[in-house]
Scaffold this motif. Sequence first.
Motif, mmCIF file in Angstrom:
data_model
loop_
_atom_site.group_PDB
_atom_site.id
_atom_site.type_symbol
_atom_site.label_atom_id
_atom_site.label_comp_id
_atom_site.label_asym_id
_atom_site.label_seq_id
_atom_site.Cartn_x
_atom_site.Cartn_y
_atom_site.Cartn_z
ATOM 1 N N VAL A 1 0.881 -1.175 0.000
ATOM 2 C CA VAL A 1 0.000 0.000 0.000
ATOM 3 C C VAL A 1 0.918 1.225 0.000
ATOM 4 C CG1 VAL A 1 -1.816 1.255 1.205
ATOM 5 C CG2 VAL A 1 -1.767 -1.258 1.280
ATOM 6 N N GLU A 2 0.738 2.082 -0.998
ATOM 7 C CA GLU A 2 1.634 3.220 -1.173
ATOM 8 C C GLU A 2 0.848 4.502 -1.418
ATOM 9 O OE1 GLU A 2 5.178 2.120 -3.768
ATOM 10 O OE2 GLU A 2 3.780 0.494 -4.285
ATOM 11 N N TRP A 3 1.430 5.622 -1.018
ATOM 12 C CA TRP A 3 0.878 6.941 -1.297
ATOM 13 C C TRP A 3 2.025 7.942 -1.268
ATOM 14 C CZ3 TRP A 3 0.642 4.225 3.126
ATOM 15 C CH2 TRP A 3 1.083 4.825 4.306
ATOM 16 N N SER A 4 1.818 9.118 -1.810
ATOM 17 C CA SER A 4 2.898 10.115 -1.830
ATOM 18 C C SER A 4 2.714 11.185 -0.765
ATOM 19 C CB SER A 4 2.992 10.768 -3.210
ATOM 20 O OG SER A 4 1.791 11.465 -3.524
ATOM 21 N N ASN A 5 1.465 11.492 -0.409
ATOM 22 C CA ASN A 5 1.228 12.539 0.586
ATOM 23 C C ASN A 5 -0.170 12.366 1.173
ATOM 24 O OD1 ASN A 5 1.990 14.845 2.048
ATOM 25 N ND2 ASN A 5 0.826 16.168 0.686
ATOM 26 N N SER A 6 -0.323 12.733 2.455
ATOM 27 C CA SER A 6 -1.638 12.664 3.086
ATOM 28 C C SER A 6 -1.743 13.785 4.111
ATOM 29 C CB SER A 6 -1.862 11.303 3.768
ATOM 30 O OG SER A 6 -0.958 11.132 4.833
ATOM 31 N N PRO A 7 -2.954 14.267 4.401
ATOM 32 C CA PRO A 7 -3.112 15.383 5.339
ATOM 33 C C PRO A 7 -2.898 14.993 6.794
ATOM 34 C CG PRO A 7 -5.252 14.592 4.625
ATOM 35 C CD PRO A 7 -4.230 13.865 3.793
ATOM 36 N N ALA A 8 -2.882 13.691 7.079
ATOM 37 C CA ALA A 8 -2.682 13.195 8.442
ATOM 38 C C ALA A 8 -2.100 11.792 8.362
ATOM 39 C CB ALA A 8 -4.004 13.190 9.219
ATOM 40 N N HIS A 9 -1.848 11.209 9.535
ATOM 41 C CA HIS A 9 -1.293 9.857 9.584
ATOM 42 C C HIS A 9 -2.258 8.867 8.925
ATOM 43 C CE1 HIS A 9 1.128 6.570 11.228
ATOM 44 N NE2 HIS A 9 -0.006 5.983 11.540
ATOM 45 N N LEU A 10 -1.724 7.975 8.082
ATOM 46 C CA LEU A 10 -2.545 6.994 7.378
ATOM 47 C C LEU A 10 -2.295 5.613 7.988
ATOM 48 C CD1 LEU A 10 -4.506 7.377 4.992
ATOM 49 C CD2 LEU A 10 -2.720 6.537 3.477
ATOM 50 N N ASP A 11 -3.330 5.047 8.606
ATOM 51 C CA ASP A 11 -3.241 3.710 9.188
ATOM 52 C C ASP A 11 -3.648 2.676 8.145
ATOM 53 O OD1 ASP A 11 -2.409 4.329 11.805
ATOM 54 O OD2 ASP A 11 -4.438 4.946 12.324
ATOM 55 N N VAL A 12 -2.842 1.637 8.006
ATOM 56 C CA VAL A 12 -3.118 0.558 7.053
ATOM 57 C C VAL A 12 -3.448 -0.701 7.847
ATOM 58 C CG1 VAL A 12 -2.181 -0.818 5.162
ATOM 59 C CG2 VAL A 12 -1.556 1.594 5.375
ATOM 60 N N SER A 13 -4.463 -1.414 7.429
ATOM 61 C CA SER A 13 -4.891 -2.599 8.177
ATOM 62 C C SER A 13 -5.348 -3.696 7.229
ATOM 63 C CB SER A 13 -6.029 -2.243 9.147
ATOM 64 O OG SER A 13 -7.108 -1.635 8.461
ATOM 65 N N ALA B 1 -7.320 -2.303 3.996
ATOM 66 C CA ALA B 1 -7.998 -1.009 4.166
ATOM 67 C C ALA B 1 -7.022 0.043 4.676
ATOM 68 C CB ALA B 1 -9.172 -1.154 5.143
ATOM 69 N N VAL B 2 -7.426 1.308 4.531
ATOM 70 C CA VAL B 2 -6.667 2.432 5.096
ATOM 71 C C VAL B 2 -7.629 3.339 5.848
ATOM 72 C CG1 VAL B 2 -4.839 2.441 3.359
ATOM 73 C CG2 VAL B 2 -6.888 3.825 2.988
ATOM 74 N N THR B 3 -7.093 4.027 6.860
ATOM 75 C CA THR B 3 -7.877 4.973 7.647
ATOM 76 C C THR B 3 -7.034 6.208 7.916
ATOM 77 O OG1 THR B 3 -9.084 3.189 8.752
ATOM 78 C CG2 THR B 3 -9.148 5.350 9.789
ATOM 79 N N LEU B 4 -7.634 7.360 7.737
ATOM 80 C CA LEU B 4 -6.957 8.621 8.019
ATOM 81 C C LEU B 4 -7.187 8.967 9.485
ATOM 82 C CD1 LEU B 4 -5.353 10.625 6.251
ATOM 83 C CD2 LEU B 4 -7.445 11.950 6.007
ATOM 84 N N ASP B 5 -6.108 9.069 10.256
ATOM 85 C CA ASP B 5 -6.216 9.361 11.683
ATOM 86 C C ASP B 5 -5.751 10.786 11.929
ATOM 87 O OD1 ASP B 5 -6.410 9.373 14.369
ATOM 88 O OD2 ASP B 5 -5.135 7.636 14.730
ATOM 89 N N GLY B 6 -6.672 11.727 11.780
ATOM 90 C CA GLY B 6 -6.337 13.139 11.938
ATOM 91 C C GLY B 6 -7.226 13.977 11.042
ATOM 92 N N PRO B 7 -6.899 15.250 10.892
ATOM 93 C CA PRO B 7 -7.738 16.135 10.072
ATOM 94 C C PRO B 7 -7.680 15.788 8.590
ATOM 95 C CG PRO B 7 -5.722 17.243 10.730
ATOM 96 C CD PRO B 7 -5.753 15.960 11.490
ATOM 97 N N GLY B 8 -8.708 16.201 7.866
ATOM 98 C CA GLY B 8 -8.751 15.963 6.432
ATOM 99 C C GLY B 8 -9.587 14.757 6.069
ATOM 100 N N THR B 9 -9.636 14.455 4.763
ATOM 101 C CA THR B 9 -10.357 13.288 4.258
ATOM 102 C C THR B 9 -9.470 12.565 3.255
ATOM 103 O OG1 THR B 9 -11.350 14.433 2.347
ATOM 104 C CG2 THR B 9 -12.532 14.561 4.455
ATOM 105 N N LEU B 10 -9.924 11.393 2.839
ATOM 106 C CA LEU B 10 -9.150 10.600 1.894
ATOM 107 C C LEU B 10 -9.033 11.273 0.532
ATOM 108 C CD1 LEU B 10 -10.465 7.057 2.835
ATOM 109 C CD2 LEU B 10 -8.137 7.901 3.122
ATOM 110 N N LYS B 11 -9.912 12.198 0.256
ATOM 111 C CA LYS B 11 -9.845 12.922 -1.010
ATOM 112 C C LYS B 11 -8.535 13.704 -1.128
ATOM 113 C CE LYS B 11 -12.864 15.655 -4.000
ATOM 114 N NZ LYS B 11 -14.160 16.383 -4.088
#
Length: 420
Positions: A26-38, A97-107
């Motif tokens: 599971v990869e991404w380049s940037n996110s508005p908060a910590h991204l939890d992968v499960s 799955a992934v979950t954003l833990d913090g401000p912002g949304t997955l968009k």
Amino acid sequence: MTSNTVTIVRGANTPIAMDYALEILVEWSNSPAHLDVSCFLVNADGKVPSDDYMIFYNQPSDPANLIKLQDTAQTVRTFSLSLQSLQQSNIQKCVFAVTLDGPGTLKEVQNLKISAKSLSGEILFDIDQLSEETSLVLAEVYRYKDWFKFRGIGKGFNGGLKPLAEAHGVVVDEEATEEVPPVNIQSAPTTTVNLTKIDLLKKKVAISLEKNKLTTEKARVAVVFDASGSMTNLYSKGTVQRAFERVLAIAACMDDDGVLDVWFFGSKSMRAPSVTERDYEDYVKRTYPQPRMFGGLGSGNNEPRVMADVIQKFTIEEPNKELPTYVIFFSDGGIYEEKKISRLLIDSSKENIFWQFVGIGNARYGVLQNLDNLQGRVVDNANFFAFDDLDQISDEDLYSRLFNEFPQWLKEARRLGITK
């Protein structure tokens, strides 16, 4: 790995090659908060056999070792699957799955993708058209005839990780309210405390204080510990307890009553019980033994919340112009609330608080790495340094770094009338 790559779209599926080992990245380049992968290992009813079959940062493997989770890089998580063992088990599919833990949304997450790699090739699913939700089922590995297939899903969940976990049969304790109440450890046994360790550290502190002409100085001493998900290993192997002991020795030497004030923070913050050298043994284990996604502080990084609480305690609840406050703040990075942190540092520069940030590991520290360029402060009230491995740093070196800029701040703060 071969260069044979199959790209699929949302809802599509494709067979997985008959290889015994499979890696899910599971990869991404940037996110508005910590991204939890499960990952959820579920039976035919779509539910996990038990909570032990939810794989995440604090539980990186299942009881049968069918799958293991690793942090390959800051924005890459890797699941290693034994397909042969999985075939022989009762597990019907693995849901990622992934979950954003913090401000912002997955968009706001950029370049999110999941891939399945084996010796025979790669299956790639680029997740586009992300939604305003904070949790997303990415894909699944599921049984098909005598082997397995990989399906791209891209389905969003409202409400974060809790409803996502519950949808797969995980029993979730109710989260604590906005702030986790302090833990009462006053009844902890103290008759077996060995003071030798703290006494030895105090001698080293005293030498450093003398070198920096701080021998007669008194200050209120506080420590803040990162308790986000990425800190789990440092809690489990005792690094956080050892860091606590090293700071406690400073409080024993400098604090007017030998008391150390303690905070822990993740997505939320916790003002822990104050402590003296008499009660140091197993303090972290008794107070906040490890990061917790459910029923604890969460797995994200919310530095502004805990910083605001520190400021409130020392400027509103217990103001004291006679004594400066020295705050040692441990973090392993992943800092994204840069504007809020900057504003808190600027606003608190008129108070008699000095912030000493200590980075643990080679991570993204954002604004902390550029404190010298932070404009608008009455006085330079913060310093930052980082170590790859805190346990490998000698006590002498650590104390030397901790007292590097505090004397200059103290001199300037007195000149400006900020502290006595």
